[in-house]
Design an enzyme around this catalytic site. Sequence first.
Site: not given
Lengths: 162, 806
Positions: B237, B384-385, B760
């Site tokens: 990522q 996802r944060c 998110e």
Amino acid sequence: MSKQTINLNVNGQSVSAEAEPRELLIHVLREQLKITGPHIGCETTHCGACTVEMDGMSVKACTIFAIQAQGKEITTIEGLGNPDKLHVLQEKFREHHGLQCGYCTPGMITRAHRLLEENPNPTEEEVRFGISGNLCRCTGYQNIVKSVMAAAEELNTTESAS
Amino acid sequence: MSATAESVQDRKAALKGLGTSRKRVEDARFTQGKGNYVDDIKLPDMLFGDFVRSQYAHARVKSIDTTAAMELPGVVAVLTAKELEPLNLHWMPTLAGDKQMVLADGKVLFQGQEVAFVIAEDRYIAADAVDLVKVEYEELPVLVDPFKAELPDAPVLREDIADQKEGAHGARRHPNHIFTWEQGDKGATEAIINEAEVVAEEMVYYHRTHPCPMETCGSVASMDKVNGKLTLWGTFQAPHVVRTVASLLSGIAEHNIRVVSPDIGGGFGNKVGVYPGYVCSIVASIVTGKPVKWVEDRMENLSATAFARDYWMKGKIAATSEGKILGLWCHTTADHGAFDACADPTKYPAGFMNICTGSYDIPTAYLAVDGIYTNKAPGGVAYRCSFRVTEAAYFIERMIEVLAIKLNMDAAELRAKNFIRKDQFPYQSALGWEYDSGDYHTAWDKALEAVGYKKLREEQAQQVEDFKAGKTRKLMGIGLCHFTEIVGAGPVKNCDILGMGMFDSCEIRIHPTGSALARLGTISQGQGHATTFAQILATEIGISADEITIEEGDTDTAPYGLGTYGSRSTPVAGAATAMAGRKIRAKAQMIAAYLLEVHDNDIEWEVDRFVVKGAPERFKTMKEIAYASYNQAIPGVEPGLEAVSYYDPPNMTYPFGAYVCVMDIDVDTGVSDIRQFYALDDCGTRINPMIIEGQVHGGLTEALAIALGQEIAYDELGNIKTGTLMDFFIPTSWETPNYQTDFTETPSPHHPIGAKGVGESPNVGGVPAFSNAINDAFRAFGLTHTHMPHDHWRVWKTANDLGLHG
């Protein structure tokens, strides 16, 4: 372990591969036959990323030995459409945003293809049940279901018109 | 017909710019099975690597015998810590300032830890050889409960740093203690809590879980010894950061390393960190001189790479008897596992947990977080944060509900009473953030009206009566949530990872015929960057999005950037894209003025062209300008039309949303049925509504998973109990509902196009909404709080504990 010759038909082409009896169909497809559309997500039959059709049935290629595909007809995402003529499902997944990272997509579309072969006019509930062996982490399925329903509708319209 | 006859509206629509639900350009390859993920990479003579992993959670490694494995035909090499030590690669730094074993160095600290790396000609031989490596262990006492980490009889896990009193984040009070992080005013907060009319207290546990993207982690390393170049493909990522880390670790100069993130099959935070598999594939390629692939299987993914959450959040919230919140106190015990491998900005060892005052105007607050080592896998990633904002949002949204119960007040009313008002923005929070913008009351009212909140409450009350009267065995839960996100890390002055400032970048080339190529420092993992970044640019430079190619993920071509996680792509790289576009336009203006033989200031921008003020028939389109920039000698202007922008955001962005979940719960089976889920998101300027909606559907489904069943659980010996998809809950299409999405639009005042990021939000806001619905269903029967995940058994048990089974 000794290798055996496996003759099978993949996406309309007769092909053969040399594989040990323990080798999984997904590995033979991906690594020997260079068919990398079906993916590996779990190797335990849960996620469905490796879904292909074998003699008119959806199977998870991570749970089939390659030798079990001896003499069978296999269809993968690569066999459903081509850049000049996409399958309606491929078009509808794009139109309705039925995919995000794309990893589950080949298995999902291949599964949806079989579902519509067996049930050309499914209810939303039947679509949801019919694709529940294929996991997706990105879309929440809402747009996948929408895509499959839209494909069914278009396929039915085309067929009744012809 | 001349171009002038086209209306401004038509020309604008043709650009497919901001606000268009443009279909995705990525989909052609993905729907045809032509994506290129890391396991699709096949190089000549490529070898496969596979790990020998520890079956024990805590044990001393007495010996490793690789003889039998090496004798197996097809095995090329076996690496252990002994082979890595001379290269100083047996340990590696973590993103959190700790260090982590690449391969077991004397002991193992969690089940599934990497002990040896087998390299063989194919993956089957590698797997066979793994079984042939003999490791002799001596079991040690296991620590799984972070609350027992500092007891006198607790085993010392990290003997390598047992004597270090100072860690990367300050003083350590015990060998199993990593850091204490404090924010806010402790004394003032405790004084308010001691004196307040009403104080609600609760322990809110956000359980350990895992991002579990469909594609697991993997890499292919190829060391070209002739040219001295290392190429590394992988599930990264943050490819540029990986290149820098790879250079620092290996000693290979950074210009001789090329890192490529090909297509990534979902990330969700799982693919931010640096894992032993990446390091071992590099070493293996250097040792063997051949390309080496490593791809983990699902079990390895769930048990070894990057868990998320595991925060025990003890809270106290003080209010007046009318429900005006006065103060918030929180102490968090953070279970980090065996190594502190969180992927947080350096100065934030508990991420942005200090956003835990949420959407509320809370004048005084205090937060302390203690990081603890246990015999579990390392990680603590932002699933996802944006760096623990998920934990923070869950904490405050549970505390509000608990306070509402204590006050005997409606939880929607309590929220509205305490929201930060629109006129208070920019708002300085008690724990140190400056919220850039928001309009919470408008969003909240819209949400409550959309679901018919008052009627739902009436129906719920009636159902409770019916239940008590024996007329039904079902209860109804109404789960509310108003969350505030903090994303887009971040200002370089506050935020860095391993010392690298968290800016991001975009580089644009306009081709002579007026199409374009833009490259960014981020990397899409399903978010659709190739689609949306082209839209930002289309609006800025007047070239259709269909004529703009977006590229990311190849460090040899893309400008340096910190990557995609924490919803930072749109706030940071999206801003860089707009700024680079504006540089293109500024140069284009000079060229257009020259071509039109007027002064720069006598022309103005209109959709896709510069027009002479007051003479609309005199103009130059961006395409004409592009051609001229390459083919015409213009005095004082360099040929070509290119620009680059490195953007350092002045602040974070603060997306927010109002969610309502309505559930019907079968008291006798514990089965929860989601009747309705309404999600209103405000992510500022909306770039592509179709993609936003898709992100919300996906994030809510991940939230559903976490709230209703997904967990990484261990037994008392440190055995992982949820290591396969049989036990680790991922919702199928069958249990996932249809969601109802909605929006308000409050642009960020400091972002060039006002966008805030959305990926998110639905996970951050979704988890409390689902959990609050379950808790709310039992409120009438005396329940204050029950821990997630609310699987059927736990819900059944809650009902049973409350005596509802007669």
